[in-house]
Write an enzyme that holds these catalytic residues in place. Sequence first.
Site, PDB file in Angstrom:
ATOM      1  N   CYS A 141      -4.214  -1.648 -11.629  1.00 53.72           N
ATOM      2  CA  CYS A 141      -3.737  -2.913 -12.217  1.00 53.72           C
ATOM      3  C   CYS A 141      -4.916  -3.750 -12.717  1.00 53.72           C
ATOM      4  CB  CYS A 141      -2.937  -3.680 -11.165  1.00 53.72           C
ATOM      5  SG  CYS A 141      -2.341  -5.273 -11.726  1.00 53.72           S
ATOM      6  N   CYS A 144      -4.614  -7.488 -12.102  1.00 55.02           N
ATOM      7  CA  CYS A 144      -4.873  -7.870 -10.714  1.00 55.02           C
ATOM      8  C   CYS A 144      -6.361  -7.821 -10.395  1.00 55.02           C
ATOM      9  CB  CYS A 144      -4.164  -6.921  -9.750  1.00 55.02           C
ATOM     10  SG  CYS A 144      -2.453  -6.589 -10.158  1.00 55.02           S
ATOM     11  N   ASP A 145      -7.037  -6.774 -10.830  1.00 57.10           N
ATOM     12  CA  ASP A 145      -8.371  -6.481 -10.308  1.00 57.10           C
ATOM     13  C   ASP A 145      -9.515  -6.625 -11.307  1.00 57.10           C
ATOM     14  OD1 ASP A 145      -7.222  -5.940  -7.873  1.00 57.10           O
ATOM     15  OD2 ASP A 145      -6.948  -3.809  -8.290  1.00 57.10           O
TER      16      ASP A 145
HETATM   17  C1  LIG Z   1      -3.445  -1.600  -5.769  1.00 60.82           C
HETATM   18  C2  LIG Z   1      -2.582  -2.744  -6.265  1.00 60.82           C
HETATM   19  C3  LIG Z   1      -3.130  -4.015  -6.356  1.00 60.82           C
HETATM   20  C4  LIG Z   1      -2.341  -5.063  -6.802  1.00 60.82           C
HETATM   21  N1  LIG Z   1      -2.903  -6.307  -6.861  1.00 60.82           N
HETATM   22  C5  LIG Z   1      -2.148  -7.347  -7.237  1.00 60.82           C
HETATM   23  C6  LIG Z   1      -2.706  -8.672  -7.282  1.00 60.82           C
HETATM   24  O1  LIG Z   1      -3.884  -8.871  -7.010  1.00 60.82           O
HETATM   25  N2  LIG Z   1      -1.883  -9.675  -7.675  1.00 60.82           N
HETATM   26  C7  LIG Z   1      -0.576  -9.478  -8.018  1.00 60.82           C
HETATM   27  O2  LIG Z   1       0.123 -10.443  -8.327  1.00 60.82           O
HETATM   28  N3  LIG Z   1      -0.035  -8.254  -8.003  1.00 60.82           N
HETATM   29  C8  LIG Z   1      -0.779  -7.179  -7.627  1.00 60.82           C
HETATM   30  N4  LIG Z   1      -0.246  -5.925  -7.631  1.00 60.82           N
HETATM   31  C9  LIG Z   1       1.137  -5.758  -8.087  1.00 60.82           C
HETATM   32  C10 LIG Z   1       2.126  -6.137  -6.974  1.00 60.82           C
HETATM   33  O3  LIG Z   1       1.761  -5.471  -5.800  1.00 60.82           O
HETATM   34  C11 LIG Z   1       3.557  -5.779  -7.366  1.00 60.82           C
HETATM   35  O4  LIG Z   1       3.887  -6.393  -8.584  1.00 60.82           O
HETATM   36  C12 LIG Z   1       4.535  -6.247  -6.292  1.00 60.82           C
HETATM   37  O5  LIG Z   1       4.189  -5.701  -5.032  1.00 60.82           O
HETATM   38  C13 LIG Z   1       5.964  -5.856  -6.627  1.00 60.82           C
HETATM   39  O6  LIG Z   1       6.767  -6.301  -5.588  1.00 60.82           O
HETATM   40  P1  LIG Z   1       8.188  -5.667  -5.286  1.00 60.82           P
HETATM   41  O7  LIG Z   1       8.702  -6.409  -4.111  1.00 60.82           O
HETATM   42  O8  LIG Z   1       9.007  -5.627  -6.509  1.00 60.82           O
HETATM   43  O9  LIG Z   1       7.946  -4.126  -4.901  1.00 60.82           O
HETATM   44  P2  LIG Z   1       6.927  -3.369  -3.976  1.00 60.82           P
HETATM   45  O10 LIG Z   1       5.787  -4.177  -3.549  1.00 60.82           O
HETATM   46  O11 LIG Z   1       6.686  -2.083  -4.692  1.00 60.82           O
HETATM   47  O12 LIG Z   1       7.802  -3.060  -2.662  1.00 60.82           O
HETATM   48  C14 LIG Z   1       8.852  -2.136  -2.676  1.00 60.82           C
HETATM   49  C15 LIG Z   1       9.465  -2.056  -1.291  1.00 60.82           C
HETATM   50  O13 LIG Z   1      10.617  -1.204  -1.365  1.00 60.82           O
HETATM   51  C16 LIG Z   1      10.608  -0.326  -0.260  1.00 60.82           C
HETATM   52  N5  LIG Z   1      11.405   0.845  -0.580  1.00 60.82           N
HETATM   53  C17 LIG Z   1      11.254   1.750  -1.594  1.00 60.82           C
HETATM   54  N6  LIG Z   1      12.208   2.703  -1.492  1.00 60.82           N
HETATM   55  C18 LIG Z   1      12.971   2.384  -0.417  1.00 60.82           C
HETATM   56  C19 LIG Z   1      14.106   2.968   0.219  1.00 60.82           C
HETATM   57  N7  LIG Z   1      14.656   4.098  -0.216  1.00 60.82           N
HETATM   58  N8  LIG Z   1      14.615   2.359   1.306  1.00 60.82           N
HETATM   59  C20 LIG Z   1      14.079   1.205   1.782  1.00 60.82           C
HETATM   60  N9  LIG Z   1      13.023   0.600   1.226  1.00 60.82           N
HETATM   61  C21 LIG Z   1      12.474   1.199   0.153  1.00 60.82           C
HETATM   62  C22 LIG Z   1       9.124  -0.050  -0.011  1.00 60.82           C
HETATM   63  O14 LIG Z   1       8.931   0.435   1.303  1.00 60.82           O
HETATM   64  C23 LIG Z   1       8.552  -1.444  -0.231  1.00 60.82           C
HETATM   65  O15 LIG Z   1       8.698  -2.191   0.948  1.00 60.82           O
HETATM   66  C24 LIG Z   1      -0.994  -4.848  -7.177  1.00 60.82           C
HETATM   67  C25 LIG Z   1      -0.441  -3.568  -7.089  1.00 60.82           C
HETATM   68  C26 LIG Z   1      -1.219  -2.523  -6.621  1.00 60.82           C
HETATM   69  C27 LIG Z   1      -0.612  -1.134  -6.514  1.00 60.82           C
END
Ligand SMILES: Cc1cc2nc3c(=O)[nH]c(=O)nc-3n(C[C@H](O)[C@H](O)[C@H](O)COP(=O)(O)OP(=O)(O)OC[C@H]3O[C@@H](n4cnc5c(N)ncnc54)[C@H](O)[C@@H]3O)c2cc1C
Length: 342
Positions: A141, A144-145
């Site tokens: 990302c 992000c980084d």
């Molecule tokens: C390395 C990295 C660094 C990042 N740094 C930043 C940053 O600095 N700032 C920023 O704003 N964003 C950052 N991001 C982006 C940010 O992490 C995502 O946009 C955000 O986490 C999305 O949130 P979400 O809740 O939609 O999904 P996710 O964080 O992807 O969470 C998904 C959840 O669903 C659960 N899940 C999936 N399938 C199932 C299932 N079958 N049953 C039950 N649960 C399930 C998973 O276990 C998880 O808990 C970064 C991403 C990465 C990969």
Amino acid sequence: MTTAQGAAPEHHRLIIVGSGPAGLTAAIYAARAELAPLCIEGLEAGGQLMQTTEIENFPGFPKGLMGPELMLNFREQAERFGTTFVTDDVDEVDLEATPKVVKVGPKTYTADAVIVSTGATARMIGLESEQRLLGHGVSTCATCDGYFFRDKELVVVGGGDSAMEEATFLTKFATKVTIVHRRDQYRASKIMLDRARANEKVEFIEWAEVAEVLDDGTGAVTGLTLRDTRDGSERRIDAQGLFVAIGHDPNTKLFTGQLDQDENGYLVTQAPSTRTNLEGVFACGDVQDHTYRQAITAAGSGCAAALDAERFLASIGDLPDASVDANRDEAEHPTGAATVGA
Ligand SMILES: Cc1cc2nc3c(=O)[nH]c(=O)nc-3n(C[C@H](O)[C@H](O)[C@H](O)COP(=O)(O)OP(=O)(O)OC[C@H]3O[C@@H](n4cnc5c(N)ncnc54)[C@H](O)[C@@H]3O)c2cc1C
């Protein structure tokens, strides 16, 4: 209804699937509305931010904080107001049924409303060294980084619009950005490719793939071994950062055939709401957003999903009186669902 084991399913007003910023924000709002949500948080509890180190762009933390710490704060806040958690993956759902059915191993749960926040997974090259150095020079990302890579030499892997956009963005910080691509043909649109090509800090290495991410024993990226995709020969290039920009996969297999998806598998919501094609099922976060993909946008849509679910539950007469705190005024923010306490 009984389960295969004969036990009655456990019923909840609201089940939230996923515990990233979207799911846990939905949990905070739903719990404060006294909906006593059940959050099935997944085996990767906390979501994508658990894989990262410092977060500097989440509002409210001027000094920044570590990703896992931020997510533990989210969880604690959701728990404080009455969210209960199941730490497992959902295996099967029937979201067309009434009530909705959510299965986790041998256990069956039912709910009047479901919020889907299962996120997305960045595609990786698949190297052990890439996984080991994730957060230590390897990133998925740039938004992000990128800021952490001031005056560094970087490599972006990929040949699509995202790779071009990330490379161009990274030139704000880096001294040089090299795009490494397996072929000399690009999926990127001409305009994005031209923009990258016109940037004097961007270089291209074609017919190459990353064979190894190197750290020379430092614990942070120092270079890459590139393999020629035509003759297999290898060479080293120096770099202090690797951005893998080969796409994301939304975690939506579970919902295929029930919830509408776009051509890339992202759930389709009825903007500006978080409603899906099924009544009482809402989607938030990266699982329905291939554009912004940030913790704050995921959290924002999690808030919207909880408010939409609250209104839906009120419309079917399934809401405790105490939950009628009307987080917002229907006249100002119509969602199309029935109004709580109006
Ligand atoms: C390395 C990295 C660094 C990042 N740094 C930043 C940053 O600095 N700032 C920023 O704003 N964003 C950052 N991001 C982006 C940010 O992490 C995502 O946009 C955000 O986490 C999305 O949130 P979400 O809740 O939609 O999904 P996710 O964080 O992807 O969470 C998904 C959840 O669903 C659960 N899940 C999936 N399938 C199932 C299932 N079958 N049953 C039950 N649960 C399930 C998973 O276990 C998880 O808990 C970064 C991403 C990465 C990969």
